[in-house]
Design a protein around this motif. Sequence first.
Motif, PDB file in Angstrom:
ATOM      1  N   ASN A 143       9.120  14.619 -15.067  1.00 12.35           N
ATOM      2  CA  ASN A 143       7.972  13.746 -15.295  1.00 12.35           C
ATOM      3  C   ASN A 143       7.951  12.703 -14.183  1.00 12.35           C
ATOM      4  OD1 ASN A 143       5.825  12.344 -16.398  1.00 12.35           O
ATOM      5  ND2 ASN A 143       7.112  11.219 -17.853  1.00 12.35           N
ATOM      6  N   ASN A 144       7.129  12.921 -13.177  1.00 13.78           N
ATOM      7  CA  ASN A 144       7.183  12.084 -11.973  1.00 13.78           C
ATOM      8  C   ASN A 144       6.324  10.827 -12.146  1.00 13.78           C
ATOM      9  OD1 ASN A 144       4.958  13.794 -11.990  1.00 13.78           O
ATOM     10  ND2 ASN A 144       4.829  13.949  -9.773  1.00 13.78           N
ATOM     11  N   VAL A 145       6.981   9.728 -12.530  1.00 14.63           N
ATOM     12  CA  VAL A 145       6.323   8.435 -12.728  1.00 14.63           C
ATOM     13  C   VAL A 145       6.520   7.615 -11.453  1.00 14.63           C
ATOM     14  CG1 VAL A 145       6.187   6.365 -14.145  1.00 14.63           C
ATOM     15  CG2 VAL A 145       6.823   8.569 -15.184  1.00 14.63           C
ATOM     16  N   PRO A 146       5.464   7.332 -10.690  1.00 13.12           N
ATOM     17  CA  PRO A 146       5.640   6.674  -9.386  1.00 13.12           C
ATOM     18  C   PRO A 146       5.907   5.187  -9.510  1.00 13.12           C
ATOM     19  CG  PRO A 146       3.319   7.068  -9.816  1.00 13.12           C
ATOM     20  CD  PRO A 146       4.067   7.717 -10.941  1.00 13.12           C
ATOM     21  N   ALA A 147       6.763   4.688  -8.627  1.00  9.77           N
ATOM     22  CA  ALA A 147       7.003   3.247  -8.486  1.00  9.77           C
ATOM     23  C   ALA A 147       6.094   2.750  -7.364  1.00  9.77           C
ATOM     24  CB  ALA A 147       8.466   2.967  -8.169  1.00  9.77           C
ATOM     25  N   ILE A 148       4.835   2.486  -7.675  1.00  5.62           N
ATOM     26  CA  ILE A 148       3.826   2.176  -6.666  1.00  5.62           C
ATOM     27  C   ILE A 148       4.015   0.767  -6.109  1.00  5.62           C
ATOM     28  CG2 ILE A 148       2.167   3.802  -7.625  1.00  5.62           C
ATOM     29  CD1 ILE A 148       0.814   1.523  -9.043  1.00  5.62           C
ATOM     30  N   GLY A 149       3.408   0.528  -4.964  1.00  2.00           N
ATOM     31  CA  GLY A 149       3.614  -0.730  -4.259  1.00  2.00           C
ATOM     32  C   GLY A 149       3.246  -1.968  -5.043  1.00  2.00           C
ATOM     33  N   THR A 150       2.283  -1.861  -5.948  1.00  2.00           N
ATOM     34  CA  THR A 150       1.851  -3.022  -6.729  1.00  2.00           C
ATOM     35  C   THR A 150       2.848  -3.411  -7.817  1.00  2.00           C
ATOM     36  OG1 THR A 150       0.589  -1.557  -8.195  1.00  2.00           O
ATOM     37  CG2 THR A 150      -0.591  -2.531  -6.330  1.00  2.00           C
ATOM     38  N   GLN A 151       3.891  -2.608  -8.031  1.00  2.00           N
ATOM     39  CA  GLN A 151       4.864  -2.897  -9.082  1.00  2.00           C
ATOM     40  C   GLN A 151       6.122  -3.584  -8.562  1.00  2.00           C
ATOM     41  OE1 GLN A 151       5.504   1.018 -10.689  1.00  2.00           O
ATOM     42  NE2 GLN A 151       3.537   1.088 -11.750  1.00  2.00           N
ATOM     43  N   ASP A 194       0.797  -1.226   0.000  1.00  2.00           N
ATOM     44  CA  ASP A 194       0.000   0.000   0.000  1.00  2.00           C
ATOM     45  C   ASP A 194       0.829   1.275   0.000  1.00  2.00           C
ATOM     46  OD1 ASP A 194       1.021  -0.290   2.525  1.00  2.00           O
ATOM     47  OD2 ASP A 194      -0.848   0.126   3.586  1.00  2.00           O
ATOM     48  N   ARG A 195       2.152   1.166  -0.127  1.00  2.00           N
ATOM     49  CA  ARG A 195       2.975   2.380  -0.158  1.00  2.00           C
ATOM     50  C   ARG A 195       4.367   2.049  -0.687  1.00  2.00           C
ATOM     51  NH1 ARG A 195       3.556   0.234   4.778  1.00  2.00           N
ATOM     52  NH2 ARG A 195       5.620   0.295   5.749  1.00  2.00           N
ATOM     53  N   ALA A 196       4.987   3.036  -1.281  1.00  2.00           N
ATOM     54  CA  ALA A 196       6.389   2.952  -1.683  1.00  2.00           C
ATOM     55  C   ALA A 196       6.936   4.366  -1.547  1.00  2.00           C
ATOM     56  CB  ALA A 196       6.527   2.425  -3.104  1.00  2.00           C
ATOM     57  N   GLU A 197       7.684   4.609  -0.476  1.00  2.00           N
ATOM     58  CA  GLU A 197       8.076   5.972  -0.115  1.00  2.00           C
ATOM     59  C   GLU A 197       9.581   6.079   0.080  1.00  2.00           C
ATOM     60  OE1 GLU A 197       3.943   7.053   2.292  1.00  2.00           O
ATOM     61  OE2 GLU A 197       5.708   6.378   3.415  1.00  2.00           O
ATOM     62  N   VAL A 198      10.085   7.291  -0.134  1.00  2.00           N
ATOM     63  CA  VAL A 198      11.502   7.555   0.030  1.00  2.00           C
ATOM     64  C   VAL A 198      11.677   8.759   0.954  1.00  2.00           C
ATOM     65  CG1 VAL A 198      11.601   9.078  -1.996  1.00  2.00           C
ATOM     66  CG2 VAL A 198      13.690   7.947  -1.195  1.00  2.00           C
ATOM     67  N   SER A 199      12.747   8.739   1.723  1.00  2.00           N
ATOM     68  CA  SER A 199      13.117   9.889   2.545  1.00  2.00           C
ATOM     69  C   SER A 199      14.636  10.019   2.525  1.00  2.00           C
ATOM     70  CB  SER A 199      12.609   9.744   3.987  1.00  2.00           C
ATOM     71  OG  SER A 199      13.124   8.564   4.589  1.00  2.00           O
ATOM     72  N   ALA A 200      15.113  11.247   2.632  1.00  2.00           N
ATOM     73  CA  ALA A 200      16.549  11.503   2.592  1.00  2.00           C
ATOM     74  C   ALA A 200      16.859  12.740   3.409  1.00  2.00           C
ATOM     75  CB  ALA A 200      17.017  11.693   1.150  1.00  2.00           C
ATOM     76  N   ASN A 201      18.008  12.740   4.045  1.00  2.00           N
ATOM     77  CA  ASN A 201      18.521  13.929   4.720  1.00  2.00           C
ATOM     78  C   ASN A 201      19.568  14.585   3.830  1.00  2.00           C
ATOM     79  OD1 ASN A 201      16.991  13.497   7.064  1.00  2.00           O
ATOM     80  ND2 ASN A 201      18.546  12.146   7.916  1.00  2.00           N
ATOM     81  N   TRP A 202      19.704  15.903   3.962  1.00  2.00           N
ATOM     82  CA  TRP A 202      20.711  16.605   3.186  1.00  2.00           C
ATOM     83  C   TRP A 202      21.401  17.670   4.034  1.00  2.00           C
ATOM     84  CZ3 TRP A 202      20.185  21.847   2.837  1.00  2.00           C
ATOM     85  CH2 TRP A 202      18.899  22.391   2.933  1.00  2.00           C
ATOM     86  N   ILE A 203      22.599  18.033   3.611  1.00  2.00           N
ATOM     87  CA  ILE A 203      23.314  19.166   4.198  1.00  2.00           C
ATOM     88  C   ILE A 203      23.820  20.038   3.054  1.00  2.00           C
ATOM     89  CG2 ILE A 203      23.998  17.974   6.304  1.00  2.00           C
ATOM     90  CD1 ILE A 203      26.818  17.666   5.076  1.00  2.00           C
TER      91      ILE A 203
END
Length: 334
Positions: free
Chosen positions: A174-182, A146-155
């Motif tokens: 062009n934001n093509v999502p990599a959804i959980g079903t894939q 039900d989800r595919a998420e990314v997080s990152a820290n930066w400096i």
Amino acid sequence: MAERSVLTQRVQLGLETAYGTAVAATKRLPSLEFSIGTNLETQKYRGSGYKVPTIVAPSREWAQGDAKGPITYTEIVYLLASALRTAPAPTQITPPSGTAYRWTFTPTSNVPDPYSSFTLEYGDNAIGHRVAGLVFTSLRLDIARDRAEVSANWIGKALEHPFTLTTTGLTDLNNVPAIGTQWAFFLADTPANLGNQAFKLTRGFSASFTYPERYSPVWVVDRSQTSYVAIGEKPTEPTVELTLEADSAGMAYLANARQGDRRYIRLQALGPTIEGSTAYELTIDVAGQITGVSPLKAEDTIVAVTYTFTVVHAPSWGGGQYLQVQVVNTQSAL
């Protein structure tokens, strides 16, 4: 004067050619939410007989924040090129017309990795800020049905204010999502078996890939410098967590943990077709050994277990490596 609305604050990135030398930021990453802030270190002194500090001396200043959102096949290459290593020029995939490109990120185990840095611009038409030398220092991908998420820290180097945002030559990715079903997960005994359907996990509930803090600022005594002058690599211990059904197949990996076996993990998403037989793709391959086993727990109505794999160097894989990430999208450059 109109209030400053959070809704209209834009984030733009530009790829730097020399670390910390600001460039026009013309790329917008529409799926990622950025936070931006200043980190200021000070030294406080209190002389004898005084109840409160008598001197506060600023010492170090830099910008920092995070970025988070859904995983997309397009925006992810910006995070990977900084947090893992700069990718060689992507390979054009032909036929039919060559609109698809393959990016390959293979950080090394024992030599310095080149990295991409960016200039960030943040704000609106009234108020803007700029940060040069932005690098993504950590990365985490969380994947479930039900989800595919990314997080990152930066400096980045010290925040510049005020600044007028770049307004010409802007491009929204062009934001093509990599959804959980894939997605699909694989757990193999050798690198050659990565992706082999015989090693596909059919009772995998979730996975996470974590690349922890990688870079540390270099501070020098030089009054002409307003922030740190460079960054250096730190030792790091990436991990992969796999949550599986605790059936006979899932519990069999406990034997691998006890024996210290090295295993090879693939987390792979296949998205919409770009052209011909070429589809959007995100493939994460790692070598790892189990260093943690969770208590048995409930996953909906099913008994589950989570294995934590610490990513390790594998001398026999690709001449000696620990990680490779491949992305197929329509981008020819950052």
